[in-house]
Design a protein around this motif. Structure first.
Motif, PDB file in Angstrom:
ATOM      1  N   LYS A 181       0.832  -1.209   0.000  1.00 25.33           N
ATOM      2  CA  LYS A 181       0.000   0.000   0.000  1.00 25.33           C
ATOM      3  C   LYS A 181       0.862   1.253   0.000  1.00 25.33           C
ATOM      4  O   LYS A 181       0.547   2.247  -0.679  1.00 25.33           O
ATOM      5  CB  LYS A 181      -0.919  -0.011   1.217  1.00 25.33           C
TER       6      LYS A 181
ATOM      7  N   ARG B  69      -3.237  -3.273  -7.106  1.00 21.51           N
ATOM      8  CA  ARG B  69      -4.303  -2.941  -6.163  1.00 21.51           C
ATOM      9  C   ARG B  69      -5.202  -4.153  -5.924  1.00 21.51           C
ATOM     10  O   ARG B  69      -5.622  -4.424  -4.790  1.00 21.51           O
ATOM     11  CB  ARG B  69      -5.112  -1.763  -6.726  1.00 21.51           C
ATOM     12  N   ARG B  70      -5.470  -4.913  -6.969  1.00 21.84           N
ATOM     13  CA  ARG B  70      -6.316  -6.095  -6.809  1.00 21.84           C
ATOM     14  C   ARG B  70      -5.644  -7.128  -5.907  1.00 21.84           C
ATOM     15  O   ARG B  70      -6.282  -7.732  -5.042  1.00 21.84           O
ATOM     16  CB  ARG B  70      -6.603  -6.722  -8.171  1.00 21.84           C
TER      17      ARG B  70
ATOM     18  N   ASP C 188      -5.905  -5.964  -2.287  1.00 25.93           N
ATOM     19  CA  ASP C 188      -7.243  -6.168  -1.719  1.00 25.93           C
ATOM     20  C   ASP C 188      -7.475  -7.647  -1.388  1.00 25.93           C
ATOM     21  O   ASP C 188      -8.020  -7.975  -0.325  1.00 25.93           O
ATOM     22  CB  ASP C 188      -8.296  -5.667  -2.708  1.00 25.93           C
ATOM     23  N   ARG C 189      -7.092  -8.526  -2.311  1.00 27.67           N
ATOM     24  CA  ARG C 189      -7.276  -9.957  -2.053  1.00 27.67           C
ATOM     25  C   ARG C 189      -6.501 -10.395  -0.814  1.00 27.67           C
ATOM     26  O   ARG C 189      -7.011 -11.112   0.045  1.00 27.67           O
ATOM     27  CB  ARG C 189      -6.817 -10.778  -3.255  1.00 27.67           C
TER      28      ARG C 189
ATOM     29  N   ASP D 134      -5.397  -8.546   1.649  1.00 24.29           N
ATOM     30  CA  ASP D 134      -5.886  -7.893   2.853  1.00 24.29           C
ATOM     31  C   ASP D 134      -7.119  -8.614   3.395  1.00 24.29           C
ATOM     32  O   ASP D 134      -7.266  -8.815   4.613  1.00 24.29           O
ATOM     33  CB  ASP D 134      -6.227  -6.433   2.539  1.00 24.29           C
ATOM     34  N   ILE D 135      -8.017  -9.041   2.489  1.00 28.15           N
ATOM     35  CA  ILE D 135      -9.236  -9.728   2.917  1.00 28.15           C
ATOM     36  C   ILE D 135      -8.921 -11.120   3.430  1.00 28.15           C
ATOM     37  O   ILE D 135      -9.367 -11.538   4.510  1.00 28.15           O
ATOM     38  CB  ILE D 135     -10.242  -9.781   1.763  1.00 28.15           C
TER      39      ILE D 135
ATOM     40  N   GLN E  72     -17.437  -9.208  -0.890  1.00 28.48           N
ATOM     41  CA  GLN E  72     -16.449  -9.098  -1.964  1.00 28.48           C
ATOM     42  C   GLN E  72     -15.659 -10.368  -2.135  1.00 28.48           C
ATOM     43  O   GLN E  72     -15.395 -10.806  -3.240  1.00 28.48           O
ATOM     44  CB  GLN E  72     -15.489  -7.931  -1.651  1.00 28.48           C
ATOM     45  N   GLN E  73     -15.309 -11.010  -1.017  1.00 25.73           N
ATOM     46  CA  GLN E  73     -14.575 -12.271  -1.092  1.00 25.73           C
ATOM     47  C   GLN E  73     -15.409 -13.333  -1.770  1.00 25.73           C
ATOM     48  O   GLN E  73     -14.933 -14.088  -2.608  1.00 25.73           O
ATOM     49  CB  GLN E  73     -14.184 -12.734   0.313  1.00 25.73           C
TER      50      GLN E  73
END
Length: 835
Positions: free
Chosen positions: A440, A460-461, A464-465, A467-468, A662-663
């Motif tokens: 980040k 970025r994708r 996000d993946r 991080d989740i 989202q997941q």
């Protein structure tokens, strides 16, 4: 045989006495062969069977039965000559010799004049005739004997017997014939002659022949370790005894006598056959040394990370196989940053050593060639140990050697940062939160660090993946999947996705400059220098294509400012490489900057006054290039769907994990393999329609291109139907044929455009036109037809040939994975056979 005499009816007959005797002898040979071939056949068959020792390996009843059959056959063979032997006579021999001459002169010489004996004229004619017959008879030659008996022996039994006897001569022994004497009923005591047999059979891997012990005299004999000794005794049990000390096993005192003994040579010692006709040998065992292997030099590393480690191996009989074991040297790792925590347990890396395909394996040198760039231990200290195995299962393991596991080096700072975080993620899943924070921070202002928006979105994708998923714990499959995505992103950041040749050349220059600053190895610099050469060549091709589009007036304006030959450019690059090899990096960087400035000044501007729009042929060329790119994308999607069919659960998460919406949406999108066939089919149909439209825009002289596009259209139709039938493997084959036809059509269209431009440039003097046709903007000679190179049109991707090599390497790797389904590996092998 009584001496053969001719009647003295005519003096001329004395000249044929020699040929007549030879002909008569040949007739005797014919009669003997035709009468005696059954007897010879039976004799050879019986003798061959006895020499091979068949009587010793079958039951005694079988031997008796075979003896009866042989006796009956021998009797029949003795009766056959009396019924079929014909004694040749003198008259038959004379007739055969006479029949071999034209006009039968011998019979004429033996005739008498029937009429006109008192007439002088008739006598003169008769004498002239007799003289001619004498001359003709003098040319007589012996008639060869006809020894063929194929009509009497239609099954070629004589040849079977001869072959059997030849095998017995090679693999048998005359001494074995005597063993049949002891099988006669009522035979007392031991038979005369040898009453034992023995063989020494060395291990097959030694390449040494089997020895027949009866042929060896008493004394010393050398045998390899593991040689199998077989001894057979005939006659009364206990009359012969075998003592040996070579096996090291000993023999129990109460062991019963045996007629067959088998043991192996495990040490030096004696073999004694005690009794009548016995022998003894002092056996010296030839030890089987263990194989040896060692690293023969430092590993050589290519710019893309492929390692070549030389090694030398040897064995007295030959090395069978070998392997290299690589383990992490944790004590030598710099435990900072993401490597500070304890690593996850990973098995040692085991790769097979390369064995020679041709030649012997007793002593050889080879190279272990592998690419460990994507392995978590790449560029970390490891211990590597080589081991080899020989045919006797003896193994040798060399002492471990310390080295840095070679891997690809990334010179782009952002790509290097992504690779470092990828390494930390593979080091331990516990690094995931730290990795998210660092990525980040790196991508906080994407416009300042990313060249393209696509690369920023891809990173970025992944953030996000990660991080989740990190909140609920990473699985091994997800860890590997995110690591692969980060690797692909780093490659994109390092090499770029540049369609413009000038930008590609700039990128190659930047990478080379970074490599010189970071102290790259000579191999890496050489690889990057080759990349710069290729990028510069592509830029030159762009200049030539731009020149072909410009008018003659613009060519004259640029002619004086862009006259640099290919030799000048080559000399500048050679100078840069020479300075780098000498360690004069400052001068090399300065020369590289000068080259970059010079190439910048050679840019061909677009939209100059007097320059019109693209011709219909050029517009069609651009449309075909777009169609080829889209067809490649459709083929890639079909191949991914085919992989998902064979491994539908490859990308799924472990059950029981819960995430946010989202997941769930992301996971659901990842778990729909093989269901895009209809959508791909619709896109294939749309591409087919677009190809029809492009075909209508072809110029009138593009007949060869039109034929190639027709083939491409038919292949697209077949691909569409295969996609609708969910036959993805057939669809990919059809799409490959469509792409080949599209490339052929583009080459034909490029030749047609070049020919048209050459004709339009024919205004002016012939000498000026010839110079304009033969020189490009850099002053170099073009091809013999004056047209542009078709290689530029084929380079529709950033590195079409490099990408093709990568695809082939990946297909070869997957086809060798035995855990993949058989149908998938069959398809991959068909792809290799095709391309």
């Amino acid at each position: 045989m009584a001496p053969f005499k001719l009647d003295n009816q005519h003096p001329g007959l004395a000249k044929i006495r020699g040929p007549l005797r030879l002909t008569w002898a040949g007739m005797w040979a014919e009669s003997l062969v035709r009468a005696l071939w059954p007897m010879l056949t039976v004799a050879l068959l019986v003798l061959a069977a006895l020499m091979l020792g068949l009587q010793d390996v079958v039951a005694l009843d079988v031997v008796y039965g075979a003896a009866v059959v042989a006796f009956v056959a021998a009797c029949a063979a003795l009766v056959y000559p009396f019924r079929n032997f014909d004694v040749p006579t003198r008259a038959e021999a004379l007739a055969r010799l006479d029949a071999s001459l034209p006009g039968r002169p011998i019979q004429a010489l033996m005739d008498d004049q029937a009429i006109g004996a008192g007439d002088a004229a008739s006598m003169a004619v008769w004498q002239a005739h007799q003289k001619r017959m004498v001359d003709r008879a003098a040319t007589a030659r012996a008639v060869p004997a006809d020894l063929r008996v194929s009509r009497r022996d239609p099954y070629a039994l004589r040849y079977v017997a001869l072959l059997f006897f030849a095998v017995a001569l090679v693999f048998g022994s005359v001494l074995r014939v005597g063993s049949v004497a002891g099988m006669v009923p009522g035979a007392g005591g031991l038979a005369s002659g040898p009453v034992w047999e023995g063989w020494a059979e060395p291990p097959r891997y030694t390449g040494k022949p089997t020895l027949y012990l009866a042929d060896l005299e008493d004394g010393q004999v050398s045998l390899p370790k593991g040689t199998l000794i077989t001894v057979r005794l005939y006659g009364e049990v206990g009359a012969l005894e075998v003592d040996e000390t070579v096996s090291g096993l000993g023999r129990p005192a109460d062991a019963e006598p045996a007629l067959v003994l088998d043991f192996k040579v495990n040490q030096s010692g004696e073999i004694i056959i005690a009794g009548p006709g016995g022998r003894s040998w002092d056996v010296a065992m030839l030890p089987d040394a263990a194989p040896r292997v060692e690293i023969a030099g430092d590993p050589q590393v290519a710019a893309l990370g492929e390692m070549s480690l030389p090694f030398a191996a040897s064995d007295d009989y030959g090395v069978e196989a070998g392997e290299a074991r690589i383990s992490l040297d944790l004590a030598s790792v710099d435990r900072r940053y993401g490597l500070a925590i304890e690593p996850e347990a990973r098995p040692d890396v085991i790769v097979p050593l390369t064995m020679p395909i041709a030649g012997g394996r007793r002593s050889f040198e080879e190279n272990l060639i592998e690419d460990f760039s994507k392995h978590p231990w790449a560029n970390l200290p490891v211990k590597i140990s080589l081991s080899v195995l020989d045919a006797s299962e003896q193994q040798f393991t060399a002492a471990p050697s310390d080295m840095i596991l070679p891997g690809r080096r990334f010179f782009d700072p952002l790509a290097a940062a992504v690779i470092e975080q990828r390494r930390d993620l593979l080091w331990s899943k516990a690094n995931a939160p730290r990795l998210v924070q660092l990525l980040k921070a790196v991508s906080y202002r994407p416009q300042d660090v990313f060249r393209t928006e696509t690369s920023a979105l891809r990173l970025r994708r992944q953030i996000d993946r990660l991080d989740i998923r990190a909140k609920y714990g990473l699985t091994d499959d997800l860890q590997a999947e995110i690591a692969d995505d980060l690797w692909d992103l780093a490659i994109e950041l390092e090499e770029g996705v540049l369609a413009d040749a000038l930008e590609r050349m700039r990128r190659a220059q930047e990478r080379l400059a970074e490599a010189m600053k970071n102290g790259a190895s000579n191999e890496e610099i050489a690889e990057l220098m080759d990349e710069l050469r290729r990028a510069t060549e592509e830029y030159m091709q762009q200049l030539r294509r731009q020149q072909a589009q410009d008018g003659e007036q613009q060519q004259r304006q640029q002619g004086e400012t862009m006259q640099m030959t290919q030799d000048d450019l080559q000399r500048m690059m050679d100078r840069i490489q020479e300075l780098m090899e000498q360690g004069r990096m400052a001068e090399a960087e300065q020369a590289l900057r000068e080259l970059q400035e010079m190439m910048e000044n050679m840019r061909v501007t677009e939209g100059q006054p007097g320059q019109g729009g693209d011709s219909p042929g050029e517009q069609a060329m651009e449309g075909l290039a777009d169609a080829l790119r889209e067809q490649q994308e459709l083929s890639d999607e079909a191949f991914r769907d085919l992989q998902e069919q064979f491994n539908p659960n490859g990308g799924q998460e472990q059950p029981g994990q819960e995430g946010d919406q989202q997941q769930g949406q992301e996971q659901g999108a990842e778990q729909q393999p093989g269901q895009g066939g209809n959508s791909i089919a619709e896109r294939q149909r749309a591409l087919r329609n677009e190809l029809n439209r492009q075909e209508g825009r072809l110029p009138g002289e593009g007949e060869a291109a039109r034929e190639a596009l027709d083939r491409a259209g038919r292949a697209m139709d077949e691909a569409e139907q295969s996609l609708r039938d969910n036959e993805l493997a057939d669809a990919i084959d059809d799409q490959a044929r469509a792409m080949d036809a599209l490339r052929e059509g583009m080459r034909a269209l490029g030749d047609a455009i070049a020919q048209e431009q050459q004709q339009q440039a024919g205004q002016g003097s012939a000498e000026g036109n010839q110079r304009a046709d033969q020189r490009d903007p850099l002053g170099r000679d073009q091809s013999s037809n004056g047209g542009e190179s078709t290689q530029g049109d084929l380079a529709l991707d950033d590195d079409a040939y490099g990408r093709a090599r990568e695809l082939l390497d990946e297909i070869r790797r997957r086809s060798g994975e035995t855990e993949r389904p058989e149908v998938e590996r069959d398809y991959l092998n068909r792809l290799l056979d095709r391309f």
